[in-house]
Design a protein around this motif. Structure first.
Motif, PDB file in Angstrom:
ATOM      1  N   CYS A 190       7.517  56.841  38.147  1.00  0.00           N
ATOM      2  CA  CYS A 190       7.223  56.969  39.581  1.00  0.00           C
ATOM      3  C   CYS A 190       8.218  57.965  40.178  1.00  0.00           C
ATOM      4  O   CYS A 190       9.431  57.782  40.042  1.00  0.00           O
ATOM      5  CB  CYS A 190       7.355  55.624  40.290  1.00  0.00           C
ATOM      6  SG  CYS A 190       6.421  54.278  39.542  1.00  0.00           S
ATOM      7  N   TYR A 243       2.758  57.951  38.961  1.00  0.00           N
ATOM      8  CA  TYR A 243       2.669  57.620  40.386  1.00  0.00           C
ATOM      9  C   TYR A 243       3.546  58.599  41.164  1.00  0.00           C
ATOM     10  O   TYR A 243       4.764  58.638  40.987  1.00  0.00           O
ATOM     11  CB  TYR A 243       3.116  56.182  40.614  1.00  0.00           C
ATOM     12  CG  TYR A 243       3.072  55.708  42.055  1.00  0.00           C
ATOM     13  CD1 TYR A 243       2.235  56.293  43.005  1.00  0.00           C
ATOM     14  CD2 TYR A 243       3.881  54.653  42.485  1.00  0.00           C
ATOM     15  CE1 TYR A 243       2.194  55.847  44.312  1.00  0.00           C
ATOM     16  CE2 TYR A 243       3.844  54.186  43.794  1.00  0.00           C
ATOM     17  CZ  TYR A 243       3.012  54.800  44.701  1.00  0.00           C
ATOM     18  OH  TYR A 243       2.986  54.354  46.010  1.00  0.00           O
ATOM     19  N   GLU A 254       0.661  49.107  43.985  1.00  0.00           N
ATOM     20  CA  GLU A 254       1.971  49.755  43.992  1.00  0.00           C
ATOM     21  C   GLU A 254       2.999  48.935  43.230  1.00  0.00           C
ATOM     22  O   GLU A 254       3.795  49.483  42.449  1.00  0.00           O
ATOM     23  CB  GLU A 254       2.420  49.981  45.433  1.00  0.00           C
ATOM     24  CG  GLU A 254       3.665  50.816  45.565  1.00  0.00           C
ATOM     25  CD  GLU A 254       3.898  51.260  46.991  1.00  0.00           C
ATOM     26  OE1 GLU A 254       4.213  52.443  47.194  1.00  0.00           O
ATOM     27  OE2 GLU A 254       3.753  50.432  47.907  1.00  0.00           O
ATOM     28  N   CYS A 286      -2.098  57.469  40.530  1.00  0.00           N
ATOM     29  CA  CYS A 286      -1.990  57.170  41.968  1.00  0.00           C
ATOM     30  C   CYS A 286      -1.165  58.252  42.646  1.00  0.00           C
ATOM     31  O   CYS A 286      -0.135  58.692  42.118  1.00  0.00           O
ATOM     32  CB  CYS A 286      -1.347  55.802  42.181  1.00  0.00           C
ATOM     33  SG  CYS A 286      -1.259  55.298  43.922  1.00  0.00           S
TER      34      CYS A 286
END
Length: 497
Positions: free
Chosen positions: A324, A359, A477, A391
């Motif tokens: 992420c 992400y 998330e 995402c």
């Protein structure tokens, strides 16, 4: 008026219900029912925050007038430096304020969250302040500002073992060596899971640490705090943080002093024994404390940069392979006159199909033009079109006019159609709340505004983004930031109910 029994709920249930209300709502509810009144009143009295001197003086007078029914309910006390005045602590007025604070702390024995300024001055002006802090038994979150040797001596004797501790050191400072030594042996941190350190640095460049041998103590002489999992640093210089906090999993570094980057970190840098998974910092330059120890770098689950990634092909953030990644784009990052954005190539390296990034979160400033969201995405697409991202979260700072923003639907459709790997999209539009310089917590400014989540689905040979609830989006998330997802790097088997 109705009693508590008339509502069909007993006092314990009302206590739980009112604990979830805002203080203003609890104050209003205290006027609704004779039965609810004492419960709501306790909620109102449970939290106090003072930024002005007259507020503090009046509140002390009120609380201490009937301490058995007022001060005893206080659970959270937050005193700003303005509440104690900005005068010499040698005056009678300052001593009186310190005495009032000591009396309030003596009466409020059930405090669990406490923030106090000017600690060195307070414990010098009124020793009862230090004595009372030592005796408090229920503290779970404590922040002490203006800290030096006297305060550390008090903290070392405190009975409480809080889970969150914030220490902001004071100028003029003692030596970094002395503070680092005392910090490493501080009993207050014995069970802390989160530690926040501010202003731990040399007083001036002549005392600056340039290499580990400049520290007056050897590493074996320092203590350790193995319970700390989250370490936050602000306005700090170099100190042996990974030795003192050997089990750090989350590291936040904000506004670090120039001496931090100039220091020779080779023997104090991160090692594989430190289980680091999450780093938040201003930029790549501050990652020197993670990279100087050798060829092995931490492989991160999450990395947040206040600025955009470094364009250097050997930048530390590239080599840490985060799952992420989040960073911010400002007006200066807008590509001019048909040029390629300077942040595009480093982002392309992060999003390479062979990498781990899944992400991506970008906060982009869109003022003064409110059609900027679609432009940002056009500049972004070349770096993510062939990625493995599942995402993308875009947070657009558009000031306090989110309803006037143009192109958010277009942004969503562009991402859904042109990034085949995407399964979820989040788009927020609002304004960034300005961070107070001494604010605790995050590196990332909070975006105030509307946020939507969308699931990308294959429909009739095409791709379409369908709205899902914010609660569902938050669940997505959380999963993307989990150890389970890091192991699989895939949403296979994840069911969004």
């Amino acid at each position: 008026m109705q009693s508590v029994g008339d509502h069909g709920l007993n006092e314990d249930v009302w206590t739980v219900i009112l604990a979830f209300t805002q203080l203003d709502d609890a104050r209003n509810l205290s006027l609704v029912s004779r039965g609810i009144h004492p419960i709501a009143r306790r909620i109102v009295l449970s939290s106090a925050e003072f930024s002005k001197q007259n507020q503090f003086v009046n509140a002390c007078t009120f609380m201490l007038d009937d301490p058995g029914h007022r001060a005893c309910w206080l659970r959270k006390l937050d005193i700003n430096v303005g509440a104690l005045g900005r005068h010499s602590w040698q005056t009678a007025g300052a001593a009186s304020l310190a005495t009032q604070l000591a009396a309030l702390l003596e009466a409020a024995r059930n405090i669990d969250t406490l923030s106090l300024p000017s600690m060195e001055d307070l414990v010098s002006a009124e020793p009862r302040v230090g004595a009372t802090l030592i005796s408090l038994t229920r503290l779970q979150d404590i922040a002490l500002f203006g800290v030096s040797s006297r305060t550390l001596d008090v903290a070392n004797k405190m009975v409480s073992r809080p889970s969150q501790v914030c220490l902001a050191f004071v100028s003029p400072r003692a030596s970094v060596s002395e503070h680092a030594f005392l910090l490493s042996h501080l009993a207050l941190l014995e069970r802390a899971r989160r530690a926040e350190i501010m202003f731990l640095d040399a007083a001036d460049s002549t005392d600056e640490l340039k290499q580990p041998s400049d520290l007056d103590v050897e590493l074996p002489q320092l203590g350790q705090h193995p319970c700390v999992r989250e370490l936050s640093l602000k306005w700090c210089g170099p100190f042996p943080m990974f030795h003192i906090f050997p089990n750090t999993q989350i590291l936040r570094m904000r506004r670090l002093n120039a001496s931090f980057g100039r220091f020779d970190w080779r023997t104090w840098a991160w090692t594989e024994s430190v289980p680091l998974i999450d780093v938040k910092t201003d930029d790549d330059d501050k990652l020197v404390c993670l990279t100087a120890g050798g060829p092995r770098l931490p492989v991160l689950r999450r990395l947040h940069l206040r600025w955009n990634p470094c364009p250097s092909p050997q930048s530390p953030s590239d080599r840490m392979q985060p799952v992420c990644l989040s960073f911010m784009l400002y007006r200066a990052d807008v590509p001019l006159y048909g040029q390629v954005a300077h942040w595009l190539e480093p982002l392309r390296r992060h999003t390479a199909p062979s990498g781990r990034l899944r992400y991506l979160t970008i906060s982009a400033r869109c003022l003064p033009r409110l059609d900027m969201p679609s432009l940002w995405v056009e500049w972004l697409l070349p770096a993510i079109r062939e990625s493995q991202l599942v995402c993308v979260k875009l947070k657009f700072d558009v000031g306090n006019r989110p309803r006037e923003v143009a192109g958010l639907d277009e942004v969503r459709e562009m991402l859904a159609w042109q990034v085949p790997s995407l399964r979820y999209i989040s788009i927020a539009a609002g304004w960034h709340r300005l961070e107070h310089p001494f604010a605790r917590d995050d590196c990332e400014p909070r975006l105030i505004g509307e946020c939507t989540w969308w699931e990308v689905r294959e429909v009739g040979g095409g791709r379409r983004a369908e709205l899902i609830s914010c609660a569902a989006g938050q669940r997505v998330e959380r999963y993307l930031q989990s150890a389970e997802f890091e192991e699989k790097l895939s949403l296979d088997g994840f069911v969004l109910t």
